[in-house]
Write a protein that holds these residues in place. Structure first.
Motif, mmCIF file in Angstrom:
data_model
loop_
_atom_site.group_PDB
_atom_site.id
_atom_site.type_symbol
_atom_site.label_atom_id
_atom_site.label_comp_id
_atom_site.label_asym_id
_atom_site.label_seq_id
_atom_site.Cartn_x
_atom_site.Cartn_y
_atom_site.Cartn_z
ATOM 1 N N UNK A 149 59.047 -104.998 -3.211
ATOM 2 C CA UNK A 149 59.796 -105.217 -4.451
ATOM 3 C C UNK A 149 61.160 -104.538 -4.391
ATOM 4 N N UNK A 150 61.202 -103.321 -3.827
ATOM 5 C CA UNK A 150 62.471 -102.594 -3.694
ATOM 6 C C UNK A 150 63.444 -103.326 -2.782
ATOM 7 N N UNK A 151 62.911 -104.130 -1.850
ATOM 8 C CA UNK A 151 63.764 -104.857 -0.898
ATOM 9 C C UNK A 151 63.984 -106.302 -1.329
ATOM 10 N N UNK A 152 63.816 -106.558 -2.634
ATOM 11 C CA UNK A 152 64.138 -107.868 -3.219
ATOM 12 C C UNK A 152 63.143 -108.968 -2.847
ATOM 13 N N UNK A 153 61.859 -108.591 -2.723
ATOM 14 C CA UNK A 153 60.801 -109.566 -2.482
ATOM 15 C C UNK A 153 59.859 -109.593 -3.690
ATOM 16 N N UNK A 154 59.371 -110.772 -4.021
ATOM 17 C CA UNK A 154 58.396 -110.935 -5.100
ATOM 18 C C UNK A 154 57.023 -111.230 -4.496
ATOM 19 N N UNK A 155 56.000 -110.524 -4.947
ATOM 20 C CA UNK A 155 54.640 -110.747 -4.443
ATOM 21 C C UNK A 155 54.090 -112.065 -4.983
ATOM 22 N N UNK A 156 53.753 -112.975 -4.087
ATOM 23 C CA UNK A 156 53.165 -114.256 -4.467
ATOM 24 C C UNK A 156 51.644 -114.183 -4.355
ATOM 25 N N UNK A 157 51.188 -113.535 -3.287
ATOM 26 C CA UNK A 157 49.755 -113.446 -3.030
ATOM 27 C C UNK A 157 49.500 -112.248 -2.127
ATOM 28 N N UNK A 158 48.707 -111.308 -2.610
ATOM 29 C CA UNK A 158 48.347 -110.139 -1.811
ATOM 30 C C UNK A 158 46.837 -109.947 -1.936
ATOM 31 N N UNK A 159 46.156 -109.834 -0.803
ATOM 32 C CA UNK A 159 44.698 -109.775 -0.833
ATOM 33 C C UNK A 159 44.164 -108.787 0.196
ATOM 34 N N UNK A 160 43.191 -107.988 -0.226
ATOM 35 C CA UNK A 160 42.495 -107.098 0.701
ATOM 36 C C UNK A 160 41.436 -107.912 1.445
ATOM 37 N N UNK A 161 41.406 -107.800 2.755
ATOM 38 C CA UNK A 161 40.497 -108.590 3.570
ATOM 39 C C UNK A 161 39.215 -107.829 3.863
ATOM 40 N N UNK A 162 38.085 -108.538 3.808
ATOM 41 C CA UNK A 162 36.812 -107.917 4.120
ATOM 42 C C UNK A 162 35.800 -108.121 3.012
ATOM 43 N N UNK A 163 34.698 -107.357 3.069
ATOM 44 C CA UNK A 163 33.648 -107.429 2.055
ATOM 45 C C UNK A 163 33.277 -106.061 1.502
ATOM 46 N N UNK A 164 33.230 -105.052 2.369
ATOM 47 C CA UNK A 164 32.805 -103.747 1.901
ATOM 48 C C UNK A 164 32.646 -102.768 3.047
#
Length: 221
Positions: A149-164
């Motif tokens: 965000x500080x570098x002028x990017x907008x988050x469209x999709x962010x996801x943690x990968x895995x199950x547990x």
């Protein structure tokens, strides 16, 4: 069920759990326009760009220059020798952790990306140290969103990968299990079952607490 079959196929090919979940996310994405993949070589099946849908108008960069394969030598720790506002898509998988100063690199990625262009990538979290030649950092979801965000990017999709936690433990031991396919499958299934059972009693999604890695799509504002 469809994803489980894919996972078993990739496990048979000895792909790490992190890479498998990264590929499953990449399979969902449709792109168009000029694109650049970092940390990749031309005509290699292991490039993440091969799993994207849409136009495949790609160039590839790696730290090693190889004229025979038309590789563009690019060191993300330095100023990039690419035109500003040139690429519609940048693909950067398992690279950020190898950068001594990733925040400076984000400025360069922003510079060469067109306005509205996509930065698609992933970085490991609960994963072994892997030098290429050096492995410096691990990132949380909160940190990535904040810094981008500080570098002028907008988050469209962010996801943690895995199950547990069980799958995270399996991932750490995978380099030793991968040579035993049947045992590998059985342990993987047991980890999915244990994580699913544990999730019943915990409100927070377990993959947020024990991510193998973080997958992200950011758009240049």
């Amino acid at each position: 069920m469809h994803n489980l079959i894919k996972i078993f196929i990739y496990l048979f090919k000895r792909y790490s759990p992190l890479r498998i979940f990264q590929i499953l996310e990449v399979n969902k994405i449709f792109i168009k326009g000029k694109s650049l993949e970092f940390g990749a070589y031309k005509n290699q099946k292991r490039n993440f760009s091969t799993h994207l849908k849409g136009e495949k108008n790609f160039q590839y960069t790696n730290l090693k220059k190889d004229k025979k394969n038309n590789i563009l030598g690019a060191n993300l720790n330095q100023k990039l020798k690419f035109k500003s506002n040139y690429y519609q898509n940048l693909v950067i998988f398992n690279v950020l952790e190898h950068l001594i100063s990733p925040t400076k690199s984000l400025r360069e990625l922003n510079r060469i990306l067109k306005k509205g262009g996509l930065l698609i990538g992933s970085t490991p979290f609960l994963y072994q140290v892997h030098g290429a030649p050096n492995d410096y950092l691990r990132f949380t979801t909160d940190y990535l969103i904040y810094e981008f965000k500080k570098k002028n990017f907008k988050a469209i999709y962010v996801k943690e990968l895995g199950y547990g936690p069980f799958l995270a433990a399996f991932s750490i031991l995978f380099p030793y299990f991968k040579f035993l396919p049947i045992i590998n499958y059985i342990i993987f299934l047991m980890c999915l079952i244990f994580d699913s059972f544990l999730q019943i009693f915990i409100k927070t999604r377990l993959s947020k607490i024990f991510p193998l890695g973080i997958f992200f799509i950011f758009k240049k504002k």
